[in-house]
Scaffold this motif. Structure first.
Motif, PDB file in Angstrom:
ATOM      1  N   CYS A 105       0.782  -1.331  -0.045  1.00  0.00           N
ATOM      2  CA  CYS A 105      -0.277  -0.222   0.077  1.00  0.00           C
ATOM      3  C   CYS A 105       0.793   1.351  -0.011  1.00  0.00           C
ATOM      4  O   CYS A 105       0.387   2.242  -0.629  1.00  0.00           O
ATOM      5  N   CYS A 139       1.901   2.113  -3.505  1.00  0.00           N
ATOM      6  CA  CYS A 139       0.670   2.111  -4.266  1.00  0.00           C
ATOM      7  C   CYS A 139      -0.151   3.514  -3.698  1.00  0.00           C
ATOM      8  O   CYS A 139      -0.313   4.562  -4.561  1.00  0.00           O
ATOM      9  N   CYS A 149      -5.483   4.489  -2.021  1.00  0.00           N
ATOM     10  CA  CYS A 149      -6.487   4.865  -0.989  1.00  0.00           C
ATOM     11  C   CYS A 149      -6.112   5.830   0.204  1.00  0.00           C
ATOM     12  O   CYS A 149      -6.709   5.762   1.100  1.00  0.00           O
ATOM     13  N   CYS A 176      -9.241  -1.839  -4.447  1.00  0.00           N
ATOM     14  CA  CYS A 176      -7.884  -2.331  -4.756  1.00  0.00           C
ATOM     15  C   CYS A 176      -7.723  -3.458  -5.700  1.00  0.00           C
ATOM     16  O   CYS A 176      -8.499  -4.321  -5.857  1.00  0.00           O
ATOM     17  N   GLN A 177      -6.754  -3.020  -6.678  1.00  0.00           N
ATOM     18  CA  GLN A 177      -6.508  -3.808  -7.800  1.00  0.00           C
ATOM     19  C   GLN A 177      -5.602  -5.090  -7.515  1.00  0.00           C
ATOM     20  O   GLN A 177      -5.405  -5.880  -8.479  1.00  0.00           O
TER      21      GLN A 177
HETATM   22  S1  SF4 Z   1      -5.357   0.122  -3.753  1.00  0.00           S
HETATM   23 FE1  SF4 Z   1      -4.902  -1.528  -2.625  1.00  0.00          FE
HETATM   24  S2  SF4 Z   1      -2.550  -1.666  -2.724  1.00  0.00           S
HETATM   25 FE2  SF4 Z   1      -3.421   0.307  -2.876  1.00  0.00          FE
HETATM   26  S3  SF4 Z   1      -3.352   1.638  -1.505  1.00  0.00           S
HETATM   27 FE3  SF4 Z   1      -5.601   0.597  -1.694  1.00  0.00          FE
HETATM   28  S4  SF4 Z   1      -5.599  -1.264  -0.505  1.00  0.00           S
HETATM   29 FE4  SF4 Z   1      -3.369  -0.635  -0.754  1.00  0.00          FE
END
Ligand code: SF4
Ligand code: SF4
Length: 391
Positions: A35, A38, A41, A79-80
């Motif tokens: 996360c 990424c 979120c 989430c992908q």
């Molecule tokens: S999309 Fe998935 S990996 Fe990215 S921040 Fe959100 S929960 Fe985490």
């Protein structure tokens, strides 16, 4: 189950004096690393801004983040990398699993932490024992000994259970419950407390506001949680509010009645238009509407939204709240009849079971969450060393 390699790694780390993460904690650490790369979120809740202040996740960080998560499901549905992706990122589930471990780990007395893991059974036993005690006491205290039925007592509860007996029983159990919860959350705070002290007034107000409004159950955009699928709904937030404020109104009713008794010398039963009865009735209605809504949601939630092993704990607590409110309103309706002793024993038995299990069940989540929100509000007021390029 850990592999032999993993066990060997843990043994070596322990020998070096390092803290070894449990499987659930390691899983949160793994997912937070993904996360953190990424950051999609980031605006959803407090967990992600708190995560971005860290590059590594030790046990205390993981306990803090797990208790900051409200299980709203927003990050899972966005989430992908969620299952079936090979990264298997399921933040709400990973957080929920650690959260239950923190309740058990910080519990006081420590050996009682095991009660969290068998909470359904614990609640069932506490309820059976408390009901049995009050039913037996009601039979023994009844002037028609051997029967729970009697001539109407004009709502005089103390003709069945002496006031001082009730104060001694409930006062001591409630006091112990508060003590156990207080020590547990103090131990949690000692582990997670922010490194630098900042003036706490603004932070405490912000944390209280976030807790009282269930700010983060709005999914970060005001549309609410994912309860069973990709749709956003505010249902979870509303049922939580009915439950929480219903509980607080019942507490206020008892507090006002205590003041009436000790300060003004006014003895129960109070008229239906009196403040304690009005507060208790409104609280009882809230504690029926909210728990029924929460139970309905709980029965429909997908497994990835939480920890299925904790469902007995969730449902036992919700059911106990429902029983407290249903028996309380039944007592109000039937207090002028010959069934009063029976109704009073049933209500007191369920309230006693609630008090007995308060520090070792789902109620703890509210206390630990507020502590995590307070840490978040304090931490926010400190400079972000990562953003400043200090690390
Ligand atoms: S999309 Fe998935 S990996 Fe990215 S921040 Fe959100 S929960 Fe985490
Ligand atoms: S489930 Fe909700 S509260 Fe928990 S980390 Fe995801 S977005 Fe935040």
């Amino acid at each position: 189950m850990q592999s032999l390699d993993a066990l060997a790694r843990d043994a070596a780390a322990l020998a070096r004096g390092e803290v070894v993460l449990s499987h659930a904690e390691s899983e949160v650490a793994r997912q937070m690393q993904i996360c953190n790369a990424c950051r999609y979120c980031e605006g959803f809740c407090a967990v992600f801004p708190a995560m971005t202040r860290r590059l590594e996740f030790g046990a205390a960080d993981i306990h803090y983040l797990a208790n900051l998560c409200h299980n709203c499901g927003a990050c899972l549905h966005a989430c992908q990398y969620a299952p079936p992706h090979e990264f298997a990122v399921a933040v709400p589930q990973a957080m929920a699993q650690v959260r239950a471990d923190t309740y058990a780990q910080y519990a006081w007395p420590p050996s009682f932490g095991a009660l969290y893991r068998r909470n359904g059974l614990t609640v069932a036993l506490a309820l059976s024992a408390a009901l049995a005690v009050f039913l037996v006491l009601a039979i023994l205290g009844n002037t028609n000994q051997g029967s729970l039925w009697h001539a109407p007592l004009a709502g005089n509860f103390y003709a069945v259970f002496p006031h001082n007996t009730l104060v001694a029983m409930f006062g001591s159990v409630f006091g112990l419950a508060i003590l156990a919860l207080g020590i547990g959350v103090a131990r949690f705070w000692r582990d997670v407390q922010p490194a630098q002290e900042v003036p706490a007034t603004g932070a405490a107000t912000e944390a209280a506001q976030a807790a009282l409004t269930l700010k983060y159950l709005d999914g970060g955009h005001g549309q609410g949680c994912h309860d069973e699928d990709d749709r956003h709904t505010l249902a979870r937030r509303r049922w939580h509010h009915f439950t929480f404020y219903g509980f607080m109104l019942c507490f206020a009713s008892t507090s006002v009645a205590t003041l009436y008794h000790y300060v003004l010398g006014w003895q129960a039963p109070y008229p239906v238009t009196s403040l304690p009865v009005i507060l208790g009735t409104l609280g009882g209605i809230g504690l029926i509407v909210g728990p029924i809504g929460l139970l309905r949601l709980n029965l429909r939630r997908p497994a990835l939204h939480g920890d299925t092993a904790q469902r007995p704990m969730d449902r036992a607590f919700i059911t106990l709240l429902l029983l407290v409110s249903v028996t309380g309103l039944a007592l109000l309706a039937g207090r002028g009849t010959g069934a009063m002793a029976l109704l009073l024993a049933l209500h007191l038995g369920t309230v006693m079971a609630l008090f007995l299990t308060l520090p070792y069940g789902k109620f703890a989540h509210g206390i630990y969450r507020v502590a995590a929100l307070l840490k978040f509000a304090i931490e926010k007021r400190q400079p972000n060393r990562l953003a400043l390029g200090a690390d």
